[in-house]
Design a protein around this motif. Structure first.
Motif, PDB file in Angstrom:
ATOM      1  N   TYR A  56      64.564  27.287   3.893  1.00 53.85           N
ATOM      2  CA  TYR A  56      63.378  27.995   3.405  1.00 53.85           C
ATOM      3  C   TYR A  56      63.609  28.499   1.982  1.00 53.85           C
ATOM      4  O   TYR A  56      62.725  28.385   1.116  1.00 53.85           O
ATOM      5  N   PHE A  57      64.793  29.034   1.734  1.00 57.75           N
ATOM      6  CA  PHE A  57      65.110  29.514   0.386  1.00 57.75           C
ATOM      7  C   PHE A  57      65.103  28.355  -0.608  1.00 57.75           C
ATOM      8  O   PHE A  57      64.527  28.459  -1.702  1.00 57.75           O
ATOM      9  N   MET A  58      65.737  27.251  -0.258  1.00 58.05           N
ATOM     10  CA  MET A  58      65.779  26.098  -1.151  1.00 58.05           C
ATOM     11  C   MET A  58      64.373  25.559  -1.419  1.00 58.05           C
ATOM     12  O   MET A  58      63.989  25.329  -2.580  1.00 58.05           O
ATOM     13  N   ASP A  59      63.594  25.355  -0.367  1.00 55.86           N
ATOM     14  CA  ASP A  59      62.252  24.805  -0.527  1.00 55.86           C
ATOM     15  C   ASP A  59      61.246  25.849  -0.987  1.00 55.86           C
ATOM     16  O   ASP A  59      60.088  25.518  -1.258  1.00 55.86           O
ATOM     17  N   GLY A  60      61.682  27.092  -1.096  1.00 54.39           N
ATOM     18  CA  GLY A  60      60.825  28.163  -1.600  1.00 54.39           C
ATOM     19  C   GLY A  60      60.838  28.265  -3.111  1.00 54.39           C
ATOM     20  O   GLY A  60      60.300  29.225  -3.666  1.00 54.39           O
ATOM     21  N   HIS A  61      61.451  27.285  -3.779  1.00 53.42           N
ATOM     22  CA  HIS A  61      61.455  27.216  -5.239  1.00 53.42           C
ATOM     23  C   HIS A  61      60.588  26.036  -5.691  1.00 53.42           C
ATOM     24  O   HIS A  61      60.407  25.080  -4.952  1.00 53.42           O
ATOM     25  N   ASN A  62      60.116  26.144  -6.917  1.00 55.65           N
ATOM     26  CA  ASN A  62      59.292  25.052  -7.420  1.00 55.65           C
ATOM     27  C   ASN A  62      60.139  23.871  -7.831  1.00 55.65           C
ATOM     28  O   ASN A  62      61.338  23.990  -8.101  1.00 55.65           O
ATOM     29  N   ARG A  63      59.485  22.743  -7.896  1.00 59.15           N
ATOM     30  CA  ARG A  63      60.132  21.469  -8.191  1.00 59.15           C
ATOM     31  C   ARG A  63      59.077  20.531  -8.759  1.00 59.15           C
ATOM     32  O   ARG A  63      57.899  20.900  -8.822  1.00 59.15           O
ATOM     33  N   PRO A  64      59.439  19.329  -9.175  1.00 56.25           N
ATOM     34  CA  PRO A  64      58.435  18.423  -9.732  1.00 56.25           C
ATOM     35  C   PRO A  64      57.266  18.167  -8.775  1.00 56.25           C
ATOM     36  O   PRO A  64      57.423  18.157  -7.560  1.00 56.25           O
ATOM     37  N   GLN A  65      56.118  17.949  -9.367  1.00 57.12           N
ATOM     38  CA  GLN A  65      54.878  17.773  -8.623  1.00 57.12           C
ATOM     39  C   GLN A  65      54.933  16.550  -7.703  1.00 57.12           C
ATOM     40  O   GLN A  65      55.621  15.564  -7.982  1.00 57.12           O
ATOM     41  N   ASP A  66      54.220  16.626  -6.603  1.00 56.32           N
ATOM     42  CA  ASP A  66      54.052  15.477  -5.711  1.00 56.32           C
ATOM     43  C   ASP A  66      53.348  14.364  -6.493  1.00 56.32           C
ATOM     44  O   ASP A  66      52.291  14.600  -7.095  1.00 56.32           O
ATOM     45  N   PRO A  67      53.899  13.141  -6.514  1.00 63.93           N
ATOM     46  CA  PRO A  67      53.245  12.044  -7.234  1.00 63.93           C
ATOM     47  C   PRO A  67      51.832  11.750  -6.735  1.00 63.93           C
ATOM     48  O   PRO A  67      51.049  11.106  -7.441  1.00 63.93           O
ATOM     49  N   ARG A  68      51.499  12.205  -5.545  1.00 59.81           N
ATOM     50  CA  ARG A  68      50.159  11.988  -4.987  1.00 59.81           C
ATOM     51  C   ARG A  68      49.179  13.091  -5.381  1.00 59.81           C
ATOM     52  O   ARG A  68      48.048  13.129  -4.883  1.00 59.81           O
ATOM     53  N   TYR A  69      49.596  13.967  -6.270  1.00 57.60           N
ATOM     54  CA  TYR A  69      48.794  15.113  -6.708  1.00 57.60           C
ATOM     55  C   TYR A  69      47.401  14.669  -7.151  1.00 57.60           C
ATOM     56  O   TYR A  69      47.246  13.739  -7.938  1.00 57.60           O
ATOM     57  N   THR A  70      46.390  15.343  -6.644  1.00 58.99           N
ATOM     58  CA  THR A  70      45.003  14.971  -6.928  1.00 58.99           C
ATOM     59  C   THR A  70      44.402  15.741  -8.095  1.00 58.99           C
ATOM     60  O   THR A  70      43.262  15.465  -8.490  1.00 58.99           O
ATOM     61  N   GLY A  71      45.150  16.710  -8.620  1.00 55.12           N
ATOM     62  CA  GLY A  71      44.606  17.612  -9.632  1.00 55.12           C
ATOM     63  C   GLY A  71      44.354  18.993  -9.076  1.00 55.12           C
ATOM     64  O   GLY A  71      44.056  19.935  -9.823  1.00 55.12           O
ATOM     65  N   SER A  72      44.489  19.138  -7.770  1.00 53.82           N
ATOM     66  CA  SER A  72      44.294  20.416  -7.088  1.00 53.82           C
ATOM     67  C   SER A  72      45.404  20.605  -6.070  1.00 53.82           C
ATOM     68  O   SER A  72      45.637  19.731  -5.215  1.00 53.82           O
ATOM     69  N   VAL A  73      46.098  21.742  -6.155  1.00 52.41           N
ATOM     70  CA  VAL A  73      47.153  22.036  -5.192  1.00 52.41           C
ATOM     71  C   VAL A  73      46.571  22.155  -3.788  1.00 52.41           C
ATOM     72  O   VAL A  73      47.131  21.631  -2.812  1.00 52.41           O
ATOM     73  N   ASP A  74      45.432  22.831  -3.661  1.00 47.49           N
ATOM     74  CA  ASP A  74      44.815  23.003  -2.342  1.00 47.49           C
ATOM     75  C   ASP A  74      44.440  21.660  -1.732  1.00 47.49           C
ATOM     76  O   ASP A  74      44.677  21.413  -0.535  1.00 47.49           O
ATOM     77  N   GLU A  75      43.854  20.785  -2.524  1.00 43.07           N
ATOM     78  CA  GLU A  75      43.449  19.480  -2.010  1.00 43.07           C
ATOM     79  C   GLU A  75      44.668  18.619  -1.666  1.00 43.07           C
ATOM     80  O   GLU A  75      44.683  17.938  -0.637  1.00 43.07           O
ATOM     81  N   THR A  76      45.690  18.678  -2.527  1.00 46.09           N
ATOM     82  CA  THR A  76      46.908  17.910  -2.270  1.00 46.09           C
ATOM     83  C   THR A  76      47.580  18.387  -1.000  1.00 46.09           C
ATOM     84  O   THR A  76      48.076  17.583  -0.195  1.00 46.09           O
ATOM     85  N   ARG A  77      47.591  19.706  -0.802  1.00 45.84           N
ATOM     86  CA  ARG A  77      48.173  20.239   0.434  1.00 45.84           C
ATOM     87  C   ARG A  77      47.371  19.761   1.644  1.00 45.84           C
ATOM     88  O   ARG A  77      47.946  19.341   2.657  1.00 45.84           O
ATOM     89  N   ALA A  78      46.046  19.811   1.542  1.00 45.76           N
ATOM     90  CA  ALA A  78      45.217  19.406   2.675  1.00 45.76           C
ATOM     91  C   ALA A  78      45.435  17.932   3.024  1.00 45.76           C
ATOM     92  O   ALA A  78      45.415  17.554   4.198  1.00 45.76           O
ATOM     93  N   LEU A  79      45.679  17.110   2.025  1.00 47.18           N
ATOM     94  CA  LEU A  79      45.839  15.676   2.255  1.00 47.18           C
ATOM     95  C   LEU A  79      47.240  15.288   2.718  1.00 47.18           C
ATOM     96  O   LEU A  79      47.393  14.429   3.585  1.00 47.18           O
ATOM     97  N   PHE A  80      48.265  15.956   2.135  1.00 47.05           N
ATOM     98  CA  PHE A  80      49.631  15.461   2.340  1.00 47.05           C
ATOM     99  C   PHE A  80      50.624  16.505   2.861  1.00 47.05           C
ATOM    100  O   PHE A  80      51.751  16.143   3.205  1.00 47.05           O
TER     101      PHE A  80
END
Length: 296
Positions: A247-271
């Motif tokens: 949880y600590f490791m994945d609780g940090h930011n990292r490069p964007q998901d290549p499937r990013y749609t332009g919206s974090v909320d939408e990308t989360r809902a999809l993937f």
């Protein structure tokens, strides 16, 4: 001084581990894997050795397709041999297979392509590219004594049940400081050897795996950590500690998901519509996936 001596010893040990192939069976495995000296001295053997080089130093030998500081061997331990760390040879025996991630049957070569896209935060080599052929040849050579079995016990990473107490960023921070920071650095950016090559990989930030990688899912990260970490001391952490530090490791930011749609909320809902992904969640004051983390 004691800290520096310990770190030097660890780095030397891992460098040796990463650049050699031991004889004998994989740790915990039932199949006898061939030794390095068994690689044939012919054209096929040349391709196997090239695959071995790419596997060990991916950025150096496949740099056009790599966007971070990771190599295949950072996750697939003992040169892709170690049971419980998604060994390369067992993966070769497990494909073609259906993957829910892309909702279709994938070949082994297509699975390797995704490793470059997500874990390496890069781009996929074209099918038939010499880099993929070399990695396939290395995996094929390793599994030559194994039996095809879709339930092969050495494949993938052993599952780890969720702990009784939900994982905690703060507890994970303590576990990380006590068990992980010596190798991966207090800021999670990894450590390099004196010659500049990355010995201990970065775990978050712009030179680590992106949000589409398997290790960005808590269940997979916790299971991998429990089985394999700290290095050579796999199984020493409690299940709760493994989930907390994941949880600590994945609780940090990292490069964007290549499937990013332009919206974090939408990308989360999809993937990322799963309890095992922190993408789009507010953690330690940051909505993960929102911060601008570059992709080199």
């Amino acid at each position: 001084m004691k800290y520096l001596m310990t770190l030097a010893l660890l780095m030397t040990s891992l460098t040796t581990l990463g650049n050699s192939l031991p004889d004998g069976p994989p740790e915990g495995g039932a199949s006898i894997l061939p030794a390095d000296h068994d690689i044939p001295k012919d054209e096929f053997g040349k391709m196997v050795r090239q695959g071995q080089l790419i596997f060990s130093n991916t950025g150096q030998f496949a740099g056009a397709y790599v966007g971070n500081d990771l190599s295949c061997r950072n996750c697939h331990l003992d040169q892709g041999r170690k049971a419980g760390s998604a060994p390369l040879w067992a993966a070769f025996l497990s494909y073609p297979a259906y993957r829910a991630k892309n909702h279709r049957v994938n070949t082994f070569a297509e699975r390797l392509q995704e490793c470059f896209v997500y874990s390496m935060n890069g781009k996929a080599p074209p099918l038939g590219d010499p880099i993929l052929v070399a990695l396939e040849s290395y995996a094929y050579w390793m599994e030559k004594n194994a039996k095809i079995n879709p339930l092969l016990q050495e494949r993938g990473i052993p599952q780890l049940q969720k702990p009784g107490t939900p994982p905690s960023y703060e507890r994970g921070k303590t576990v990380y400081a006590n068990n992980c920071a010596l190798c991966h650095g207090t800021s999670g950016q990894g450590r390099r050897a004196n010659d500049g090559h990355m010995v201990f990989p970065p775990l978050w930030g712009d030179r680590s795996f992106n949000w589409g990688a398997g290790m960005a899912h808590l269940n997979k990260a916790a299971a991998y950590i429990k089985t394999n970490m700290p290095l050579s001391l796999g199984g020493s952490l409690s299940d709760q500690d493994a989930w907390d530090v994941a949880y600590f490791m994945d609780g940090h930011n990292r490069p964007q998901d290549p499937r990013y749609t332009g919206s974090v909320d939408e990308t989360r809902a999809l993937f990322h519509r799963t309890q095992n992904s922190l993408y789009g969640h507010l953690v330690a004051g940051h909505v993960l996936g929102n911060d601008p983390v570059s992709k080199n």
